[in-house]
Design a protein around this motif. Structure first.
Motif, PDB file in Angstrom:
ATOM      1  N   VAL A  69       0.826  -1.203   0.000  1.00 27.56           N
ATOM      2  CA  VAL A  69       0.000   0.000   0.000  1.00 27.56           C
ATOM      3  C   VAL A  69       0.864   1.258   0.000  1.00 27.56           C
ATOM      4  O   VAL A  69       0.472   2.300  -0.546  1.00 27.56           O
ATOM      5  CB  VAL A  69      -0.948  -0.025   1.217  1.00 27.56           C
ATOM      6  N   SER A  70       2.041   1.166   0.569  1.00 27.77           N
ATOM      7  CA  SER A  70       2.927   2.332   0.647  1.00 27.77           C
ATOM      8  C   SER A  70       3.664   2.613  -0.651  1.00 27.77           C
ATOM      9  O   SER A  70       4.442   3.575  -0.717  1.00 27.77           O
ATOM     10  CB  SER A  70       3.942   2.126   1.774  1.00 27.77           C
ATOM     11  N   CYS A  71       3.437   1.806  -1.684  1.00 24.65           N
ATOM     12  CA  CYS A  71       4.157   2.001  -2.959  1.00 24.65           C
ATOM     13  C   CYS A  71       3.690   3.280  -3.640  1.00 24.65           C
ATOM     14  O   CYS A  71       2.515   3.643  -3.598  1.00 24.65           O
ATOM     15  CB  CYS A  71       3.928   0.808  -3.867  1.00 24.65           C
ATOM     16  N   THR A  72       4.601   3.976  -4.276  1.00 22.33           N
ATOM     17  CA  THR A  72       4.286   5.201  -5.005  1.00 22.33           C
ATOM     18  C   THR A  72       4.664   5.058  -6.472  1.00 22.33           C
ATOM     19  O   THR A  72       5.367   4.124  -6.862  1.00 22.33           O
ATOM     20  CB  THR A  72       5.053   6.396  -4.397  1.00 22.33           C
ATOM     21  N   GLY A  73       4.213   6.010  -7.237  1.00 24.56           N
ATOM     22  CA  GLY A  73       4.523   6.011  -8.660  1.00 24.56           C
ATOM     23  C   GLY A  73       6.000   6.226  -8.925  1.00 24.56           C
ATOM     24  O   GLY A  73       6.541   5.704  -9.906  1.00 24.56           O
ATOM     25  N   GLN A  74       6.645   6.966  -8.063  1.00 26.35           N
ATOM     26  CA  GLN A  74       8.085   7.196  -8.230  1.00 26.35           C
ATOM     27  C   GLN A  74       8.867   5.899  -8.076  1.00 26.35           C
ATOM     28  O   GLN A  74       9.862   5.674  -8.771  1.00 26.35           O
ATOM     29  CB  GLN A  74       8.567   8.228  -7.205  1.00 26.35           C
ATOM     30  N   PHE A 103       2.331  11.075  -9.943  1.00 26.96           N
ATOM     31  CA  PHE A 103       2.815   9.731  -9.672  1.00 26.96           C
ATOM     32  C   PHE A 103       2.797   9.424  -8.183  1.00 26.96           C
ATOM     33  O   PHE A 103       3.106   8.336  -7.775  1.00 26.96           O
ATOM     34  CB  PHE A 103       4.263   9.559 -10.185  1.00 26.96           C
ATOM     35  N   SER A 104       2.458  10.371  -7.353  1.00 29.54           N
ATOM     36  CA  SER A 104       2.499  10.183  -5.910  1.00 29.54           C
ATOM     37  C   SER A 104       1.232   9.510  -5.424  1.00 29.54           C
ATOM     38  O   SER A 104       0.135   9.822  -5.864  1.00 29.54           O
ATOM     39  CB  SER A 104       2.672  11.531  -5.204  1.00 29.54           C
ATOM     40  N   LEU A 105       1.357   8.594  -4.466  1.00 35.35           N
ATOM     41  CA  LEU A 105       0.210   7.892  -3.916  1.00 35.35           C
ATOM     42  C   LEU A 105      -0.510   8.721  -2.870  1.00 35.35           C
ATOM     43  O   LEU A 105      -1.627   8.408  -2.482  1.00 35.35           O
ATOM     44  CB  LEU A 105       0.665   6.571  -3.306  1.00 35.35           C
ATOM     45  N   SER A 106       0.099   9.808  -2.391  1.00 29.94           N
ATOM     46  CA  SER A 106      -0.505  10.621  -1.343  1.00 29.94           C
ATOM     47  C   SER A 106      -1.764  11.315  -1.834  1.00 29.94           C
ATOM     48  O   SER A 106      -2.580  11.743  -1.031  1.00 29.94           O
ATOM     49  CB  SER A 106       0.508  11.657  -0.855  1.00 29.94           C
ATOM     50  N   ARG A 107      -1.960  11.447  -3.144  1.00 30.79           N
ATOM     51  CA  ARG A 107      -3.137  12.104  -3.687  1.00 30.79           C
ATOM     52  C   ARG A 107      -4.279  11.113  -3.913  1.00 30.79           C
ATOM     53  O   ARG A 107      -5.295  11.482  -4.478  1.00 30.79           O
ATOM     54  CB  ARG A 107      -2.803  12.791  -5.017  1.00 30.79           C
ATOM     55  N   HIS A 108      -4.092   9.857  -3.535  1.00 34.73           N
ATOM     56  CA  HIS A 108      -5.099   8.833  -3.735  1.00 34.73           C
ATOM     57  C   HIS A 108      -5.580   8.305  -2.393  1.00 34.73           C
ATOM     58  O   HIS A 108      -4.841   8.304  -1.411  1.00 34.73           O
ATOM     59  CB  HIS A 108      -4.550   7.669  -4.570  1.00 34.73           C
ATOM     60  N   LYS A 109      -6.823   7.867  -2.375  1.00 37.81           N
ATOM     61  CA  LYS A 109      -7.425   7.326  -1.164  1.00 37.81           C
ATOM     62  C   LYS A 109      -7.442   5.804  -1.245  1.00 37.81           C
ATOM     63  O   LYS A 109      -7.955   5.233  -2.197  1.00 37.81           O
ATOM     64  CB  LYS A 109      -8.851   7.857  -1.004  1.00 37.81           C
ATOM     65  N   VAL A 110      -6.883   5.143  -0.229  1.00 33.18           N
ATOM     66  CA  VAL A 110      -6.806   3.691  -0.188  1.00 33.18           C
ATOM     67  C   VAL A 110      -7.900   3.169   0.741  1.00 33.18           C
ATOM     68  O   VAL A 110      -8.196   3.771   1.769  1.00 33.18           O
ATOM     69  CB  VAL A 110      -5.422   3.229   0.308  1.00 33.18           C
ATOM     70  N   HIS A 111      -8.519   2.044   0.339  1.00 36.20           N
ATOM     71  CA  HIS A 111      -9.526   1.425   1.197  1.00 36.20           C
ATOM     72  C   HIS A 111      -8.879   1.013   2.527  1.00 36.20           C
ATOM     73  O   HIS A 111      -7.757   0.498   2.553  1.00 36.20           O
ATOM     74  CB  HIS A 111     -10.126   0.199   0.497  1.00 36.20           C
ATOM     75  N   LYS A 115      -4.662  -4.262   1.776  1.00 39.94           N
ATOM     76  CA  LYS A 115      -3.282  -4.549   2.137  1.00 39.94           C
ATOM     77  C   LYS A 115      -2.381  -4.629   0.915  1.00 39.94           C
ATOM     78  O   LYS A 115      -1.159  -4.620   1.046  1.00 39.94           O
ATOM     79  CB  LYS A 115      -3.205  -5.871   2.908  1.00 39.94           C
ATOM     80  N   PHE A 116      -3.006  -4.754  -0.256  1.00 41.77           N
ATOM     81  CA  PHE A 116      -2.251  -4.851  -1.499  1.00 41.77           C
ATOM     82  C   PHE A 116      -2.905  -3.936  -2.525  1.00 41.77           C
ATOM     83  O   PHE A 116      -4.114  -3.726  -2.505  1.00 41.77           O
ATOM     84  CB  PHE A 116      -2.255  -6.292  -2.032  1.00 41.77           C
ATOM     85  N   ILE A 117      -2.124  -3.415  -3.430  1.00 42.52           N
ATOM     86  CA  ILE A 117      -2.640  -2.614  -4.532  1.00 42.52           C
ATOM     87  C   ILE A 117      -1.982  -3.078  -5.824  1.00 42.52           C
ATOM     88  O   ILE A 117      -0.941  -3.743  -5.810  1.00 42.52           O
ATOM     89  CB  ILE A 117      -2.397  -1.100  -4.326  1.00 42.52           C
ATOM     90  N   ASN A 118      -2.608  -2.734  -6.926  1.00 44.20           N
ATOM     91  CA  ASN A 118      -2.080  -3.063  -8.250  1.00 44.20           C
ATOM     92  C   ASN A 118      -1.894  -1.784  -9.050  1.00 44.20           C
ATOM     93  O   ASN A 118      -2.451  -0.736  -8.707  1.00 44.20           O
ATOM     94  CB  ASN A 118      -3.027  -4.011  -8.987  1.00 44.20           C
TER      95      ASN A 118
END
Length: 299
Positions: A69-74, A103-111, A115-118
């Motif tokens: 979940v902590s993965c980012t586009g960078q 590309f940053s994940l901070s601008r997205h909302k995670v459920h 525990k995993f994202i694609n």
């Protein structure tokens, strides 16, 4: 007489007016029909053009699964940029909260339960996407071996080197499955089918091995316990063969059985033995005589 002539003139005028109205209506309908046909033809062409464009884009896109979940586009960009120019990166099962492309994940909302994202990585060239498949199985973080595959529908999965898993725990991680089948052989990839929004598993998945020998060993782990649950391990069957109706599959057999039956009946038919001809006697036949009465007359 004059009234009759006036009525006849009025009737002729009405007929002419009605004919003109009918002609105008037919002309308007023809124009409308032509516009609709042209619009339909245009939309069909647009759909076909869009489908071709989408297929070309899919061939340039790789699917990256089992990301933390902590993965980012960078992070993804630094991992895949060595294979070619990256056109875009988009995450799956995330809600975009901004209109700006980032590309940053901070601008997205995670459920909260995810525990995993694609993610999807789109390259500028199709050959670069094929090169990026080398990253399949790479450990991007502790306990996270990513799954890299082509996004194109034409990509074929080797069923002979795969096994189907059932009754998996919903919160299972891909690496737990990989560890469970590690002794069977080299694991190329693990795919646990998950819910798009939550990221939780749906209870089944697949394991792809390096060779077919590992499949025979993996089948022995059927009913083995994984995280407190007995899992099912089966061969991956071909969908086309499974979709055949039982009537179609039995028809040739019935036809063969019928032929065999007819053949057996014809072979079992009774054939009598040839009778040996009797030898003709050489003695002359004695003529039959009718007895006579005492009076000398025939009876």
């Amino acid at each position: 007489r004059e009234n009759a002539l006036e009525q006849a003139d009025e009737e002729e005028d009405q007929k002419l007016f009605q004919n003109q109205v009918k002609q105008k209506k037919k002309a308007s309908q023809a124009i409308t029909k032509g516009v609709v046909n042209s619009a339909t033809g245009a939309t069909a062409k647009q759909r076909k053009r869009k489908r071709v464009t989408d297929e070309a884009a899919d061939r340039r896109t790789v699917f990256v699964g089992n990301l933390p979940v902590s993965c980012t586009g960078q992070v993804l960009k630094s991992l895949f940029k060595k294979y070619g120019q990256i056109q875009s990166i988009r995450f799956r099962s995330l809600q975009d909260l901004s209109s700006n492309v980032s590309f940053s994940l901070s601008r997205h909302k995670v459920h909260p339960n995810a525990k995993f994202i694609n993610a999807y990585v789109v390259f500028k060239e199709e050959c670069d996407a094929q090169k990026a498949l080398k990253e399949n199985g790479t450990e991007i973080a502790s306990g996270f071996h990513i799954r890299v595959d082509t996004a194109s529908k034409t990509s074929s999965h080797d069923n002979k080197r795969s096994v189907f898993l059932g009754n998996l725990p919903y919160d299972i991680r891909d690496d737990a499955v990989r560890e469970h089948f590690h002794d069977c052989g080299d694991v190329v990839g693990v795919r646990v089918v998950r819910d798009r929004s939550t990221g939780l598993g749906k209870g089944f998945g697949y394991v792809l091995f390096e060779n077919t020998d590992a499949v025979h060993l993996a089948l022995k782990l059927n009913n083995s316990v994984l995280l407190g649950r007995k899992i099912r391990v089966q061969r991956v069957t071909d969908k086309k063969k499974a979709q055949k109706s039982p009537d179609q599959s039995r028809a040739p057999k019935d036809r063969v059985d019928k032929k065999k039956k007819e053949k057996s009946c014809s072979n079992d038919s009774f054939v009598g033995e040839k009778a040996t001809p009797l030898k003709k006697s050489t003695k002359p036949k004695r003529l039959k005589t009718t007895p006579r009465n005492k009076s000398g007359k025939n009876k």
